[in-house]
Design a protein around this motif. Structure first.
Motif, short mmCIF file in Angstrom:
data_model
loop_
_atom_site.label_atom_id
_atom_site.label_comp_id
_atom_site.label_asym_id
_atom_site.label_seq_id
_atom_site.Cartn_x
_atom_site.Cartn_y
_atom_site.Cartn_z
N CYS A 55 0.83 -1.21 0.00
CA CYS A 55 0.00 0.00 0.00
C CYS A 55 0.86 1.26 0.00
N LYS A 56 1.85 1.28 0.84
CA LYS A 56 2.72 2.45 0.94
C LYS A 56 3.45 2.69 -0.38
N THR A 61 -3.69 5.28 0.90
CA THR A 61 -3.98 5.61 2.29
C THR A 61 -4.29 4.35 3.10
N ASP A 77 -2.53 8.65 -0.93
CA ASP A 77 -1.77 9.39 0.06
C ASP A 77 -1.10 10.56 -0.63
N SER A 80 2.72 11.01 -0.50
CA SER A 80 3.53 9.87 -0.89
C SER A 80 4.36 10.16 -2.14
N ALA A 88 9.27 1.37 1.35
CA ALA A 88 8.07 1.80 2.06
C ALA A 88 8.20 1.56 3.55
N SER A 89 7.63 2.45 4.31
CA SER A 89 7.57 2.29 5.76
C SER A 89 6.19 1.80 6.14
N VAL A 93 -0.03 2.79 7.53
CA VAL A 93 -0.42 2.79 6.14
C VAL A 93 -1.71 2.03 5.88
#
Length: 108
Positions: A55-56, A61, A77, A80, A88-89, A93
């Motif tokens: 997702c990130k 989002t 997001d 982003s 990605a973190s 998320v």
């Protein structure tokens, strides 16, 4: 399984929109090519952590997985840099979705 297919098609569409091949997207997310492929084809589920990272990487989002599974579009997001080269973190998320039917391997 229909939900996983919808999720996979949406993930693939976003990846293509970002101009990435699967291996680039997987690398950006910090997941294996195999995991990315499983998610994108809708033929299985991934771990919660993998979904968060995906997702990130796609710039979505926290409610995106739930939205897709409910037949809606993912949230974007705005802060982003999904197409960027950074990993990605997982912080904040994607949210856990109890009973979403993604199987026991994933709790999203």
């Amino acid at each position: 399984m229909e939900n996983l297919t919808r999720l996979g098609k949406t993930v693939r569409g976003r990846r293509l929109q970002l101009g990435l091949v699967q291996s680039q997207a997987a690398s950006n997310a910090g997941v294996s090519d195999t995991t990315w492929g499983i998610v994108e084809t809708g033929k299985g589920s991934a771990s919660e952590r993998s979904y968060v990272l995906i997702c990130k990487a796609l710039g979505w989002t926290g409610d995106s997985i739930e939205r897709i599974l409910n037949g809606d579009e993912p949230g974007r997001d705005r802060g982003s840099s999904a197409a960027g080269d950074r990993r990605a973190s997982p912080a904040g998320v994607c949210v856990a979705i109890p009973g979403a039917g993604l199987g026991s391997a994933a709790r999203l």
